[in-house]
Design an enzyme around this catalytic site. Structure first.
Site, mmCIF file in Angstrom:
data_model
loop_
_atom_site.group_PDB
_atom_site.id
_atom_site.type_symbol
_atom_site.label_atom_id
_atom_site.label_comp_id
_atom_site.label_asym_id
_atom_site.label_seq_id
_atom_site.Cartn_x
_atom_site.Cartn_y
_atom_site.Cartn_z
ATOM 1 N N GLU A 51 -70.025 37.119 7.777
ATOM 2 C CA GLU A 51 -69.229 38.288 7.406
ATOM 3 C C GLU A 51 -68.508 38.105 6.070
ATOM 4 O O GLU A 51 -68.360 39.070 5.308
ATOM 5 C CB GLU A 51 -68.210 38.604 8.503
ATOM 6 C CG GLU A 51 -68.819 39.113 9.797
ATOM 7 C CD GLU A 51 -69.165 38.008 10.778
ATOM 8 O OE1 GLU A 51 -69.518 38.313 11.928
ATOM 9 O OE2 GLU A 51 -69.063 36.811 10.392
ATOM 10 N N PHE A 119 -60.990 40.626 25.030
ATOM 11 C CA PHE A 119 -62.026 39.804 24.397
ATOM 12 C C PHE A 119 -62.286 40.287 22.968
ATOM 13 O O PHE A 119 -62.496 41.460 22.723
ATOM 14 C CB PHE A 119 -63.318 39.874 25.219
ATOM 15 C CG PHE A 119 -64.458 39.106 24.615
ATOM 16 C CD1 PHE A 119 -64.415 37.724 24.528
ATOM 17 C CD2 PHE A 119 -65.574 39.763 24.125
ATOM 18 C CE1 PHE A 119 -65.464 37.009 23.978
ATOM 19 C CE2 PHE A 119 -66.641 39.069 23.574
ATOM 20 C CZ PHE A 119 -66.575 37.688 23.495
ATOM 21 N N GLN A 120 -62.247 39.352 22.028
ATOM 22 C CA GLN A 120 -62.482 39.594 20.603
ATOM 23 C C GLN A 120 -61.526 40.630 20.014
ATOM 24 O O GLN A 120 -61.884 41.387 19.112
ATOM 25 C CB GLN A 120 -63.941 39.987 20.334
ATOM 26 C CG GLN A 120 -64.911 38.843 20.568
ATOM 27 C CD GLN A 120 -66.299 39.084 19.996
ATOM 28 O OE1 GLN A 120 -66.739 40.225 19.872
ATOM 29 N NE2 GLN A 120 -66.996 38.015 19.651
ATOM 30 N N LYS A 169 -63.672 51.143 19.664
ATOM 31 C CA LYS A 169 -65.019 51.413 20.160
ATOM 32 C C LYS A 169 -65.125 52.774 20.838
ATOM 33 O O LYS A 169 -66.128 53.484 20.686
ATOM 34 C CB LYS A 169 -65.453 50.301 21.115
ATOM 35 C CG LYS A 169 -66.929 50.378 21.499
ATOM 36 C CD LYS A 169 -67.363 49.170 22.307
ATOM 37 C CE LYS A 169 -68.857 49.240 22.630
ATOM 38 N NZ LYS A 169 -69.299 48.050 23.409
ATOM 39 N N MET A 481 -64.919 19.983 -9.959
ATOM 40 C CA MET A 481 -63.627 20.298 -10.566
ATOM 41 C C MET A 481 -62.517 19.456 -9.961
ATOM 42 O O MET A 481 -61.633 18.963 -10.685
ATOM 43 C CB MET A 481 -63.309 21.787 -10.417
ATOM 44 C CG MET A 481 -62.049 22.226 -11.157
ATOM 45 S SD MET A 481 -62.131 21.934 -12.938
ATOM 46 C CE MET A 481 -63.031 23.389 -13.475
#
Length: 568
Positions: A51, A119-120, A169, A481
């Site tokens: 993502e 959940f989530q 949702k 670096m």
């Protein structure tokens, strides 16, 4: 009014904004939108492999095209994985729209669900408040069209930036009559005002009386499509131009008055001459620490004029003598007219000769033309092979600074890198997004091995989605670096920087179905680039370089910009 689900209303609203691509990864909380996408023929979905990379791909798309990029993820970890990419876009003023799924606002028995640690579940609105221009969560299907219209308006106007829409949702699935609108309705949001004519006149007066004017051009000039105006202003005043790192490309670096980038790893002539200026015109730059290096000593003898669309940037880092809070293009157009009317005829030969002298004095380092496999030779050769319209993205680290120094940029929106946040792993997914936005142009990611490892899984995306880009890996087997800082500032006390010879980038590319090649000479490099530019599949070019190759010049943190050659 048509009857449709929230997911369908979302896609219809995106179509009305002329969205043609979404970069994303699906999950349970965003499934209704993906189900609606199944029947959609106008919007292409590109399946990222992480993502964060979806957000970087959306930003690459935005910065190459000038249009808002769109990314999408599910709730919880999907949404939180977007956060780094959203923060990167926020720091670099890139217009992206992030769409996230969310758990339902209510369950089967109408009990409230959000806030119960389902959940989530993640409070993505709270998490992203500080790194978005605005964020939304609709509570009904009917709110979606207005929210989408508002989101694109906010993201792309004023100082651009990311906007997030969090979609419960059940709101995605609910069906109702939907009315669409293309008119933003944001009570507290105001577009920038036109430039103040009185301040434009004052700026013109300062510039026409200046004996040693300099323009400092930032990323805001690119965002405002004001590069042509910056060139005209330089030519009118015969004033040299330096850019911030984010402004690279706003002024053609092959122009006689170009000084290149300023700052910690800036062009020595740019760093020196800005200290000699008596009037500094800073356009579309926040005058960050990496550009100024020391806020107290930066251009201390110059009258400073700052043009910026964001009032919050005025006097934030550097106190200025005159501020113009307005769009860069509108301001420069007015300033060109006002300056032309006031300007006395005749060249400022003393300043022009001084600029030429210092460029010649301080630029031998940048003009060397070694034939070994060192960054200067590689990037100089790449510039010869790449057309002016070719797009370069970079990772973060030494590769990024070598690109700033040695890879001349000739057109706006052809150099894309992570500036404010400095996000390792940015360059490759940004290259994918840029290629989607500009499919007929060559896109190459200049990478370090450490940074490329952080997003190499997007090779699967580029191959499966038929998005051929080139990745040039400057492979020194260390986190370069950080190693340079440990070498320079910490007495060579190396710790946690050794990457070894893993992975084998040629085999890695081939494992994903891409092409991989390793080169050991400039001639092999030239051949590899030409082959890659003609290829229909992503190519990874592995170039071994010395592990102790430094980026120079280097101004240590807190030190002022050098005033003479020996200061480096």
């Amino acid at each position: 009014m048509p009857k449709m689900s929230g997911a369908q209303a979302l896609l219809e609203s995106l179509e009305r904004q002329k969205v043609d691509t979404i970069f994303g990864i699906l999950g349970g909380a965003i499934l209704p939108v993906y189900d609606a996408l199944y029947d959609n023929k106008k919007i292409r979905h590109i399946l990222a492999r992480h993502e964060q990379c979806a957000a970087h791909e959306a930003e690459g798309y935005a910065r190459a095209s000038g249009r808002a990029g769109v990314c999408m993820a599910t709730s919880g970890p999907g949404a939180t994985n977007l956060v780094t990419g959203i923060a990167n876009a926020y720091m670099d003023s890139s217009p992206i729209i992030a769409l996230t799924g969310q758990i339902p606002t209510c369950g089967i028995n109408s009990s409230y669900m959000i806030g119960r640690d389902a959940f989530q579940e993640a409070d993505i609105l709270g998490i992203t408040t500080a790194i978005t221009k605005y964020n939304y969560q609709p509570q009904s299907v009917t709110e979606i069209p207005q929210m989408v219209t508002n989101a694109f308006h906010i993201a792309t106007t004023g100082r651009p930036g990311p906007v997030l829409i969090d979609l419960p949702k059940n709101i995605q699935s609910n069906i109702t009559d939907v009315e669409f609108t293309d008119k933003p309705n944001i009570r507290s949001y105001r577009l920038p005002q036109p430039p103040d004519p009185a301040k434009i006149s004052q700026a013109a007066e300062l510039l026409t009386k200046a004996e040693r004017p300099i323009l400092l051009v930032g990323g805001g000039v690119i965002l405002a499509d004001a590069a042509d105006q910056a060139v005209k202003m330089s030519d009118l005043l015969m004033a040299p131009v330096t850019t911030t790192f984010m402004g690279k490309g706003a002024f053609p670096e092959n122009h006689p008055l170009s000084l290149g980038c300023i700052g910690m790893h800036g062009n020595p002539a740019a760093n020196r001459l800005i200290g000699e200026a008596d009037v500094l015109l800073a356009i579309g730059t926040r005058l960050s620490d990496r550009a100024t290096t020391n806020l107290d000593t930066f251009a201390k003898d110059a009258k400073k004029i700052q043009i910026d669309v964001d009032a919050a940037e005025i006097n934030k880092n550097i106190e200025v003598d005159l501020a113009i809070i307005a769009d860069a293009k509108a301001s420069l157009n007015m300033l060109l007219t006002a300056t032309s009317e006031k300007l006395r005829k005749g060249e400022n030969k003393a300043w022009t000769n001084k600029v030429k002298e210092i460029k010649e004095q301080l630029s031998p380092l940048l003009k060397e033309n070694p034939r070994d496999l060192v960054p200067k030779a590689l990037l100089s050769e790449l510039r010869k092979l790449l057309p002016p319209s070719g797009i370069v993205t970079t990772e973060v680290g030494q590769n990024q600074m070598w690109s700033a120094l040695y890879m001349q940029t000739l057109q706006p929106r052809t150099f894309i890198s992570s500036g404010g946040l400095g996000t390792m792993g940015f360059g490759f997914p940004a290259a994918i997004g840029a290629k989607v936005a500009c499919p007929d142009r060559i896109v190459i990611d200049i990478a370090g091995d450490g940074s490329f490892i952080m997003s190499e899984q997007e090779l699967a995306c580029s191959v499966m989605e038929d998005i051929p880009v080139i990745v040039l890996v400057l492979n020194n087997s260390v986190l370069g670096m950080v190693a340079q800082w440990q070498r320079t500032l910490y007495g060579r006390r190396y710790n946690a920087i050794n990457l070894g010879k893993t992975p084998n980038f040629v085999k890695l590319a081939e494992a994903y179905g891409a092409q991989g090649t390793r080169v050991s000479s400039i001639d092999e490099f030239r051949k590899a680039i030409k082959t890659a530019m003609d290829s229909k599949v992503t190519t990874v070019i592995d170039v071994p370089i010395g592990s102790e190759t430094d980026v120079v010049p280097f101004v240590p943190p807190g030190c002022g910009l050098p005033q003479q050659k020996g200061d480096y």
